[in-house]
Design an enzyme around this catalytic site. Structure first.
Site, PDB file in Angstrom:
ATOM      1  CE  LYS A 187       0.857   1.727  14.879  1.00 16.46           C
ATOM      2  NZ  LYS A 187       0.882   2.420  13.592  1.00 16.46           N
ATOM      3  CB  VAL A 189      -5.464  -2.235   4.032  1.00 16.63           C
ATOM      4  CG1 VAL A 189      -5.842  -3.701   3.830  1.00 16.63           C
ATOM      5  CG2 VAL A 189      -4.187  -2.114   4.866  1.00 16.63           C
ATOM      6  CB  SER A 249     -11.021   0.093   8.933  1.00 18.45           C
ATOM      7  OG  SER A 249     -10.250   0.188   7.754  1.00 18.45           O
ATOM      8  CE  LYS A 256      -7.466   6.685   5.834  1.00 21.85           C
ATOM      9  NZ  LYS A 256      -7.697   6.801   7.285  1.00 21.85           N
ATOM     10  CG  ASP A 292     -14.354   5.068  12.614  1.00 24.27           C
ATOM     11  OD1 ASP A 292     -14.253   4.449  11.526  1.00 24.27           O
ATOM     12  OD2 ASP A 292     -13.596   6.015  12.924  1.00 24.27           O
ATOM     13  CG  ASP A 312      -8.156  -1.351   5.954  1.00 22.03           C
ATOM     14  OD1 ASP A 312      -8.382  -0.668   4.940  1.00 22.03           O
ATOM     15  OD2 ASP A 312      -7.204  -1.125   6.737  1.00 22.03           O
ATOM     16  CD  GLU A 343      -0.930   0.538   3.739  1.00 23.59           C
ATOM     17  OE1 GLU A 343      -1.449   1.662   3.619  1.00 23.59           O
ATOM     18  OE2 GLU A 343      -1.017  -0.153   4.770  1.00 23.59           O
TER      19      GLU A 343
HETATM   20  N1  PSU Z   1      -2.525   1.276  10.821  1.00 20.02           N
HETATM   21  C1  PSU Z   1      -1.206   1.500  10.943  1.00 20.02           C
HETATM   22  N2  PSU Z   1      -0.558   2.197   9.965  1.00 20.02           N
HETATM   23  C2  PSU Z   1      -1.203   2.667   8.862  1.00 20.02           C
HETATM   24  C3  PSU Z   1      -2.610   2.425   8.733  1.00 20.02           C
HETATM   25  C4  PSU Z   1      -3.232   1.726   9.723  1.00 20.02           C
HETATM   26  O1  PSU Z   1      -0.619   1.078  11.923  1.00 20.02           O
HETATM   27  O2  PSU Z   1      -0.565   3.315   8.018  1.00 20.02           O
HETATM   28  C5  PSU Z   1      -3.338   2.910   7.510  1.00 20.02           C
HETATM   29  C6  PSU Z   1      -3.507   1.772   6.484  1.00 20.02           C
HETATM   30  O3  PSU Z   1      -3.374   2.308   5.182  1.00 20.02           O
HETATM   31  C7  PSU Z   1      -4.935   1.334   6.708  1.00 20.02           C
HETATM   32  C8  PSU Z   1      -5.602   2.642   7.042  1.00 20.02           C
HETATM   33  O4  PSU Z   1      -5.537   0.701   5.592  1.00 20.02           O
HETATM   34  O5  PSU Z   1      -4.654   3.317   7.863  1.00 20.02           O
HETATM   35  C9  PSU Z   1      -6.925   2.462   7.759  1.00 20.02           C
HETATM   36  O6  PSU Z   1      -7.543   3.704   7.930  1.00 20.02           O
HETATM   37  P1  PSU Z   1      -9.016   3.759   8.563  1.00 20.02           P
HETATM   38  O7  PSU Z   1      -8.871   3.386   9.993  1.00 20.02           O
HETATM   39  O8  PSU Z   1      -9.469   5.192   8.383  1.00 20.02           O
HETATM   40  O9  PSU Z   1      -9.844   2.798   7.786  1.00 20.02           O
HETATM   41 MN    MN Z   2     -13.262   5.151   9.732  1.00 15.04          MN
END
Ligand code: PSU
Ligand code: MN
Length: 302
Positions: free
Chosen positions: A154, A103, A135, A82, A133, A137, A22
Site C-alpha cells: 500500500k 507475513v 516492517s 498481532k 520504521d 516482512d 497469513e
Molecule cells: N498491508 C495490508 N494489509 C495487511 C497488512 C499489511 O495491506 O493486512 C498486514 C500484513 O500481515 C503484514 C503486516 O505482514 O500488516 C505488516 O505490519 P507492519 O507494517 O507492522 O510490519
Molecule cells: Mn513497524
C-alpha cells in the site's frame, strides 16, 4: 511445537501443492467484518479450485498452527493479537488465545514445514519519513525459502525505499505482467520492478532455480490488482494522506501503525476499498496455486 493439520501434512507428504496464508489480513487487524470472512473463503476457494490445499497460519491457544479446520476459522476472524515473527516465542510462552500471523510470521512457519508458496494481499515495508520504521516482512522475505505472492504494498509506505531494501536483502522481485511494483489498489506505483515475467510458471522456474542453487531466502512475486477492481489513485491518495495525518495526531506508533492506517483508509473511503482488497487477495491466491503446481517436488529428505 508447531501443529500441522492433517490435510496439510498429507498434501506435503504426497507432494501435492500447498499455499500458505497469513491470518492478520483476515482478522480485525486487517479487514472489517464480514468482509474478512469473505476474503478468507475466496482465498481458500481459489487455492482449492486450482487443485491445492490452503494452509492458514495462526497461533491458537499458544500453539503455532499451520492449516486450520473450517470450524476454527472463527478464531482468526475476531479480535486477535498481532504476531510478527519475533512475537511467535512470546505468543507461545504467554499462550495467546489468538495470534494473527503477519507475513513475517507466516513465512517462518511455512518454511519450517517445507511449504514453498505463500499468498497475501500486500506486504509490509519501509514506512514514510525518517523514523526507521521498517516492517519485519522485509527481513523475513530475505531469510525464508518461500515464494511470496502479493499485490505489492500500500502506498502509505515508501515504495521506492521498500524496493531498495528488498535488493539489500537479496530478494529476487518479479512483476507478473508489470514493469513497475504494484501499489495494492493501484496497478502501478511508478517504481520499476527488477524483472518482469509473463506467467506464474516463470515464477516457479525462478524459484526452482533459487532452491536448486541452495541459495537461502525467498522470492517476491508482485501481481497488479485486476484492472476492473483497481481504484482511482486520487481517491486512494487522499484517503492515505488523511489516514497518515490521523495516525500521527493520535500518536500511533510501532506495530499499531499498520492496522490503524488500514482501518482509517477503509473508513476514509467509506468502505469502497474493501471489495478491491478482496479481489486482489483472491487473485493472488489464484496465482500462488499456479506457481505451487509448477514447482517440482523437493528431493526426498533422508
Ligand atoms: N498491508 C495490508 N494489509 C495487511 C497488512 C499489511 O495491506 O493486512 C498486514 C500484513 O500481515 C503484514 C503486516 O505482514 O500488516 C505488516 O505490519 P507492519 O507494517 O507492522 O510490519
Ligand atoms: Mn513497524
Amino acid at each position: 511445537m508447531i501443529n500441522v493439520s492433517e490435510a496439510v501434512e498429507s498434501a506435503l507428504a504426497e507432494g501435492r501443492p500447498v499455499v500458505a496464508l497469513e491470518s492478520t489480513i483476515f482478522s480485525n487487524l486487517g479487514l472489517p467484518s464480514p468482509a474478512n470472512q469473505e476474503a478468507l473463503d475466496r482465498c481458500i476457494g481459489a487455492i482449492e479450485a486450482g487443485g491445492g490445499t490452503a494452509a492458514i497460519t495462526a497461533v491458537i491457544d499458544g500453539v503455532p498452527r499451520i492449516g486450520l479446520a473450517e470450524h476454527e476459522h472463527d478464531r482468526i476472524l475476531g479480535p486477535a493479537q498481532k504476531a510478527a515473527e519475533r512475537e511467535l516465542p512470546v505468543a507461545v510462552a504467554e499462550k495467546w488465545p489468538v495470534g494473527a500471523t503477519t507475513v513475517s510470521a507466516s513465512l517462518f512457519l511455512a518454511a519450517a514445514v517445507g511449504i514453498r508458496v505463500f499468498a497475501t494481499g500486500g506486504i509490509g515495508g519501509v514506512h514514510r519519513g525518517d523514523g526507521l520504521d521498517v516492517s519485519a516482512d522485509i527481513g523475513a522475505l530475505g531469510a525464508h525459502d518461500v515464494v511470496t505472492v502479493c499485490a505489492g504494498a500500500k502506498n502509505f509506505l515508501d515504495i521506492a525505499r521498500t524496493v531498495e531494501l528488498l535488493e539489500t536483502q537479496g530478494v529476487p522481485v518479479l512483476g507478473l505482467n508489470t514493469d513497475t511494483f504494484p501499489a495494492f489498489y493501484a496497478r502501478s506505483s511508478g517504481v520499476p520492478v527488477p524483472r518482469t515475467i509473463e506467467t506464474p510458471k516463470q515464477a516457479a522456474e525462478v524459484a526452482a532455480a533459487q532452491f536448486g542453487l541452495g541459495r537461502a531466502g525467498g522470492i517476491l512475486v508482485t501481481v497488479p490488482i485486476p484492472e476492473a477492481d483497481a481504484i482511482a489513485e486520487e481517491t486512494i491518495d487522499a484517503a492515505i494522506e488523511t489516514s497518515l495525518a490521523e495516525a500521527e495526531a493520535e500518536g500511533v506508533v510501532g506495530a499499531a501503525t499498520t492496522p490503524y492506517v488500514l482501518a482509517a483508509i477503509a473508513a476514509a473511503t467509506g468502505g469502497a476499498t474493501v471489495p478491491a482488497n478482496l479481489a486482489l487477495a483472491e487473485n493472488n491466491a489464484r496465482v500462488a496455486i499456479e506457481i505451487a503446481r509448477h514447482l517440482p517436488n523437493p528431493p526426498e529428505s533422508t
